[in-house]
Design a protein around this motif. Structure first.
Motif, PDB file in Angstrom:
ATOM      1  N   GLY A  76       9.055  26.066 -21.096  1.00 45.96           N
ATOM      2  CA  GLY A  76       8.957  25.295 -22.327  1.00 45.96           C
ATOM      3  C   GLY A  76       8.407  26.106 -23.486  1.00 45.96           C
ATOM      4  N   PHE A  94      13.963  10.800 -23.742  1.00 45.12           N
ATOM      5  CA  PHE A  94      12.991  11.817 -23.322  1.00 45.12           C
ATOM      6  C   PHE A  94      11.652  11.417 -23.935  1.00 45.12           C
ATOM      7  CE2 PHE A  94      15.544  13.150 -26.917  1.00 45.12           C
ATOM      8  CZ  PHE A  94      14.596  13.350 -27.899  1.00 45.12           C
ATOM      9  N   ARG A 105      18.517  20.529 -15.126  1.00 42.56           N
ATOM     10  CA  ARG A 105      17.136  20.309 -14.705  1.00 42.56           C
ATOM     11  C   ARG A 105      16.225  21.269 -15.467  1.00 42.56           C
ATOM     12  NH1 ARG A 105      20.098  20.003  -9.948  1.00 42.56           N
ATOM     13  NH2 ARG A 105      19.973  17.966  -8.910  1.00 42.56           N
ATOM     14  N   PRO A 106      15.094  20.797 -15.956  1.00 45.02           N
ATOM     15  CA  PRO A 106      14.169  21.677 -16.677  1.00 45.02           C
ATOM     16  C   PRO A 106      13.645  22.794 -15.766  1.00 45.02           C
ATOM     17  CG  PRO A 106      13.625  19.362 -17.037  1.00 45.02           C
ATOM     18  CD  PRO A 106      14.619  19.394 -15.929  1.00 45.02           C
ATOM     19  N   THR A 114      12.775  18.413 -24.524  1.00 46.18           N
ATOM     20  CA  THR A 114      12.312  17.564 -23.420  1.00 46.18           C
ATOM     21  C   THR A 114      11.067  16.753 -23.772  1.00 46.18           C
ATOM     22  OG1 THR A 114      11.091  19.470 -22.541  1.00 46.18           O
ATOM     23  CG2 THR A 114      13.295  19.032 -21.629  1.00 46.18           C
ATOM     24  N   GLU A 115      10.511  16.982 -24.962  1.00 47.73           N
ATOM     25  CA  GLU A 115       9.363  16.178 -25.399  1.00 47.73           C
ATOM     26  C   GLU A 115       9.184  16.338 -26.906  1.00 47.73           C
ATOM     27  OE1 GLU A 115       4.650  15.356 -24.252  1.00 47.73           O
ATOM     28  OE2 GLU A 115       5.741  17.027 -23.340  1.00 47.73           O
ATOM     29  N   TRP A 161      19.317  15.729 -15.866  1.00 48.89           N
ATOM     30  CA  TRP A 161      18.633  15.383 -17.110  1.00 48.89           C
ATOM     31  C   TRP A 161      17.523  14.353 -16.897  1.00 48.89           C
ATOM     32  CZ3 TRP A 161      18.064  10.593 -19.248  1.00 48.89           C
ATOM     33  CH2 TRP A 161      18.857   9.574 -18.729  1.00 48.89           C
ATOM     34  N   THR A 214      12.931  23.295 -23.641  1.00 52.78           N
ATOM     35  CA  THR A 214      12.836  23.810 -22.282  1.00 52.78           C
ATOM     36  C   THR A 214      14.180  24.347 -21.816  1.00 52.78           C
ATOM     37  OG1 THR A 214      11.155  22.139 -21.786  1.00 52.78           O
ATOM     38  CG2 THR A 214      12.166  23.270 -19.911  1.00 52.78           C
ATOM     39  N   LEU A 256      17.151  24.988 -19.289  1.00 50.85           N
ATOM     40  CA  LEU A 256      17.738  24.152 -18.253  1.00 50.85           C
ATOM     41  C   LEU A 256      18.511  24.991 -17.247  1.00 50.85           C
ATOM     42  CD1 LEU A 256      19.282  21.289 -20.451  1.00 50.85           C
ATOM     43  CD2 LEU A 256      16.998  21.359 -19.430  1.00 50.85           C
ATOM     44  N   TRP A 297      13.741  15.043 -17.200  1.00 52.57           N
ATOM     45  CA  TRP A 297      12.973  15.061 -18.444  1.00 52.57           C
ATOM     46  C   TRP A 297      12.026  13.871 -18.538  1.00 52.57           C
ATOM     47  CZ3 TRP A 297      17.750  15.232 -22.255  1.00 52.57           C
ATOM     48  CH2 TRP A 297      18.567  16.317 -21.935  1.00 52.57           C
TER      49      TRP A 297
END
Length: 487
Positions: free
Chosen positions: A266, A137, A260-261, A239-240, A384, A253, A255, A387
């Motif tokens: 976030g 990610f 999936r985000p 995710t970051e 995923w 975030t 899911l 991301w």
């Protein structure tokens, strides 16, 4: 031990974790000559890592679950005739013309010795364990991002923390153990971020009912998290990662069901370290190179296909522990003892302790059912890959980005991980795809489904060319050479 230095061992056990220790000890107690090889200088494997004596830890057992079982195995090992060959990095296992197995290893720190070691044995038990699976990610290469298992290893082996304020994230029950250990050791853990959930276990009520100790373990970890005010967030992922020289914060975030985000969901959490891992993958390279059959697990990993006595599809080659699917130390000990009994029966020519074998099989099957439920509950979803930005490094060794891999698939016609590797060099670095292989395979398949293919690798670990050059030299047996070992 063998009668002389030129005689082979009855059994070579590769890996001195829970499974390997159990198999080596019981086989030796039944009269077999046993060599136990491990890369570490200590027994215990990844689970029972413990501080070096120089650190003078007052209570190393405080950081471990079920330490008494390990201590008992270690005591029995010390009282046995097992040849413990520590610092041996096994890179290949081969069948010799006269029916013996040859276990090839290099010695020294990180296997840097110039000469190869060959251990000859009539049978082999693979207890090589597993390694942590990582999904990339944005920002995952920043200093301060460590594997969840790596954070626990730092604490158990070095009595150090990865940071003062540590977010624990990924998927799987290991996260709860890591978070409770870090918090107990003095770290501030603002949250545990679990990408899956725990309701999946409820769909396997029989597995839960047959393994009540697992519920007890979960309750112990849950109580520890409550005591240290650690929040648990499910169906979420980091995710970051943010920071310049090291981790300063992470974005968590929400899911959806496919990982999936969720847009706009976030949230930023300040921290100076991130311990992250998405389960474990069985380490089976030595076996797949020999052509051993494998089976696909629900979480996308591959494990060895084993019979009722832990034997692989290749006769004379047994496996125990995480090589057959990740299930924990207690299951590994059970399978290791079963494999040791089976190998002793094979070599002695008559059944050994039939009642004990049946008891071990029932225990193994019960715990393996829970392991299968765990794999289903924490299987990564196909979404995923959402991301990943195009500039996210997927292969850290060769600095290959997600955008480069997507380009190889969309524009250059790549349809599998091997073709992506040839076009981008993803997986050609020091780790040989062990860190990025899953992600590359998912991106190459376009679907995003997590799958760790069972690859055949002629070298399980890096080997100096100088060691390969000495393979055909005559054996030199010195006074300090263990019986059955050619150097």
């Amino acid at each position: 031990m063998p009668a002389s230095a030129s005689d082979p061992y009855d059994l070579a056990v590769i890996g001195a974790g829970s499974a390997g220790l159990a198999g080596a000890v019981i086989a030796a107690e039944l009269g077999l000559s046993v060599a136990l090889l491990d890369a570490s200088s200590q027994t215990g494997g990844q689970f029972y890592r413990h501080p070096a004596p120089s650190l003078r830890a007052a209570r190393p057992e405080a950081l471990h679950h079920d330490w008494a079982a390990f201590a008992e195995l270690r005591r029995r090992l010390e009282q046995s005739d097992v040849s413990h060959l520590y610092g041996h990095h096994v890179w290949a296992v081969a069948k010799e013309d006269h029916g013996l197995w040859a276990v090839h290893a290099v010695t020294g720190v990180d296997g840097t010795a110039e000469r190869s070691v060959r251990v000859r044995a009539r049978t082999v038990l693979l207890a090589t364990g597993a390694y942590e699976r990582q999904l990339p990610f944005p920002g995952w290469t920043l200093p301060g991002v460590v594997g969840a298992g790596g954070a626990q290893a730092m604490l158990k082996s070095g009595l150090v923390l990865p940071g003062k304020r540590v977010v624990v994230a990924g998927s799987g029950p290991l996260l709860l153990a890591v978070a409770s250990s870090l918090a107990a050791a003095g770290a501030q853990v603002p949250a545990v971020i679990e990408a899956s959930g725990y309701l999946g276990y409820a769909r396997r009520p029989r597995a839960l009912a047959a393994n009540p100790q697992k519920l007890v373990e979960a309750a112990v970890h849950g109580a520890a998290l409550l005591r240290h005010r650690v929040r648990l967030r499910t169906r979420s992922a980091v995710t970051e990662v943010h920071g310049t020289d090291r981790v300063e914060a992470v974005t968590v975030t929400r899911l959806d069901r496919d990982w999936r985000p969720v847009r706009g969901a976030g949230r930023r959490i300040e921290c100076d370290a991130l311990a992250v891992g998405h389960g474990l993958a069985p380490q089976i390279e030595l076996a797949t190179t020999l052509g051993c059959a494998t089976r696909s697990l629900a979480d996308g990993t591959s494990a060895l296909a084993l019979d009722g006595l832990q034997e692989t599809s290749v006769r004379g080659l047994w496996a125990a522990g995480e090589t057959g699917g990740v299930g924990g130390a207690q299951l590994a000990r059970t399978e290791g003892e079963l494999a040791g009994l089976a190998s002793a029966a094979r070599l002695s020519g008559y059944p050994v302790r039939e009642g004990r074998v049946r008891e071990l099989q029932r225990r193994r099957d019960r715990m393996r059912a829970f392991a299968d439920a765990m794999a289903v509950a924490h299987a990564p979803g196909p979404g995923w890959t959402g991301w990943l930005t195009d500039d996210t490094d997927v292969c850290r060794c060769e600095e290959v980005s997600a955008g480069s891999i997507r380009e190889a698939v969309a524009d250059l016609g790549a349809r599998d991980a091997r073709t992506v590797k040839l076009l981008t060099r993803a997986g050609m670095g020091w780790c040989q795809g062990r860190m990025c292989g899953t992600a590359v395979a998912c991106l190459a398949a376009r679907e995003g489904a997590v799958e760790s293919p069972a690859e055949r690798r002629p070298f399980a670990v890096p080997v100096p060319l100088s060691a390969l050059a000495t393979l055909d030299e005559p054996a030199e047996i010195g006074p300090d050479t263990a019986p059955g070992v050619d150097r």
